[in-house]
Design an enzyme around this catalytic site. Structure first.
Site, PDB file in Angstrom:
ATOM      1  N   LYS A  89       0.304 -33.712   0.982  1.00  0.00           N
ATOM      2  CA  LYS A  89       1.778 -33.810   0.842  1.00  0.00           C
ATOM      3  C   LYS A  89       2.463 -32.563   1.407  1.00  0.00           C
ATOM      4  CE  LYS A  89       1.849 -36.907  -3.179  1.00  0.00           C
ATOM      5  NZ  LYS A  89       0.443 -36.962  -3.622  1.00  0.00           N
TER       6      LYS A  89
HETATM    7  O1  S5P Z   1       4.032 -41.435  -5.201  1.00  0.00           O
HETATM    8  C1  S5P Z   1       2.852 -41.152  -5.309  1.00  0.00           C
HETATM    9  C2  S5P Z   1       2.104 -40.659  -4.227  1.00  0.00           C
HETATM   10  C3  S5P Z   1       0.752 -40.392  -4.396  1.00  0.00           C
HETATM   11  S1  S5P Z   1      -0.162 -39.982  -2.995  1.00  0.00           S
HETATM   12  N1  S5P Z   1       2.197 -41.357  -6.479  1.00  0.00           N
HETATM   13  C4  S5P Z   1       0.877 -41.061  -6.669  1.00  0.00           C
HETATM   14  O2  S5P Z   1       0.346 -41.302  -7.765  1.00  0.00           O
HETATM   15  N2  S5P Z   1       0.131 -40.525  -5.622  1.00  0.00           N
HETATM   16  C5  S5P Z   1      -1.289 -40.111  -5.801  1.00  0.00           C
HETATM   17  O3  S5P Z   1      -2.075 -41.246  -6.140  1.00  0.00           O
HETATM   18  C6  S5P Z   1      -1.525 -39.083  -6.897  1.00  0.00           C
HETATM   19  O4  S5P Z   1      -1.454 -37.761  -6.378  1.00  0.00           O
HETATM   20  C7  S5P Z   1      -2.922 -39.425  -7.396  1.00  0.00           C
HETATM   21  O5  S5P Z   1      -3.903 -38.781  -6.605  1.00  0.00           O
HETATM   22  C8  S5P Z   1      -3.028 -40.929  -7.147  1.00  0.00           C
HETATM   23  C9  S5P Z   1      -2.763 -41.779  -8.372  1.00  0.00           C
HETATM   24  O6  S5P Z   1      -3.706 -41.538  -9.365  1.00  0.00           O
HETATM   25  P1  S5P Z   1      -3.824 -42.441 -10.684  1.00  0.00           P
HETATM   26  O7  S5P Z   1      -4.872 -41.750 -11.498  1.00  0.00           O
HETATM   27  O8  S5P Z   1      -2.478 -42.451 -11.357  1.00  0.00           O
HETATM   28  O9  S5P Z   1      -4.265 -43.819 -10.232  1.00  0.00           O
END
Ligand code: S5P
Length: 253
Positions: A89
């Site tokens: 990011k």
């Molecule tokens: O808007 C976003 C963008 C990203 S890249 N929301 C997110 O959650 N992410 C990423 O996706 C976040 O940094 C994490 O690595 C992943 C979601 O993880 P989870 O454990 O909530 O599924």
């Protein structure tokens, strides 16, 4: 449009490779391997490698990072045929991001097929990253939307981000988004915030189900805690893969 028909719509080698391997492996699942030790990440990727098209990392949360981690990651990439996405990011001016992308401790451009950038600095961020990324055939995703409650990445911000992608379509391969944003098959929609059962977390993350995300036009589902916190991550990754692929087949048939 089917992934195989989208291969020729882009000139970017990473986007082409991604479409190809999604078809070969019949998977549109990416794992967010948000673990903090090298061993845990490598173990997870070795177990679920056959189920994923992309391994997404946050290299700066690894507490015991060494260059050998990257060597081992490359070996797993070869073994299981997936791409590497460093979820860095980037968010600074072109001149700075160019150094952050290629230099420092991590040398991200040398090993990450895909990385992503915020569009808040304007198009200069893409131009800076492109100077070092495109000669290596890398692909960039723009954060056109974000998943947490209260995000500012919406409306005009999203529209302007799409415009920046269209002006740099040799290097920008798609978006971080909750849904399909434009009707242009070269752009790949990566969707985080995906979990069976939906819901959210205590820090404003919001989840969609795999089926709803794919039916909304998402191409690659990013699943983190839904997989790595499961009792059996391997079995769970298989379930996500199957559900997401079925939804893709339904939506393209
Ligand atoms: O808007 C976003 C963008 C990203 S890249 N929301 C997110 O959650 N992410 C990423 O996706 C976040 O940094 C994490 O690595 C992943 C979601 O993880 P989870 O454990 O909530 O599924």
């Amino acid at each position: 449009m089917k992934y195989e028909d989208r291969i020729t719509t882009t000139t970017n080698p990473t986007a082409k490779r991604l479409f190809e391997l999604m078809v070969e492996k019949e998977t549109n699942l990416s794992v967010a391997a948000d673990l903090t030790s090298s061993r845990e990440i490598l173990d997870l990727l070795d177990k679920i490698g056959p189920e994923i098209c992309v391994a997404k990392l946050h290299v700066d949360i690894i507490t015991d990072f060494t260059p050998e981690f990257i060597d081992k990651l490359m070996a797993l990439k070869e073994k299981h045929n997936f791409l590497i996405f460093e979820d860095r990011k980037f968010a600074d001016i072109g001149n700075t991001v160019k150094m952050q992308y290629s230099g420092g401790v991590y040398h991200i451009v040398d090993w990450a097929d895909i990385t992503n950038a915020h569009t808040v600095p304007g198009p200069g961020i893409i131009e800076g990253m492109k100077e070092v990324g495109l000669p290596k055939g890398r692909g960039l995703l723009l954060l056109a939307e974000m998943t947490p409650e209260g995000t500012l990445a919406k409306g005009k911000y999203t529209k302007e981000s799409i415009k920046m992608a269209q002006e740099n379509e040799d290097f920008v391969i798609g978006f971080i988004t909750t849904k399909k944003l434009i009707n242009d098959p070269k752009f790949i929609n990566f969707t985080p915030g995906v979990k069976f059962g939906g819901g959210g977390d205590a820090l404003k993350q919001q989840y969609n189900t795999p089926e709803k995300a794919i039916k909304g036009g998402s191409d690659v589902l990013i699943v983190g805690r839904g997989i790595y916190q499961a009792d059996n991550p391997q079995e769970e990754a298989k379930k996500y893969k199957e559900e997401a692929w079925k939804a893709y087949l339904d939506s393209t048939s």
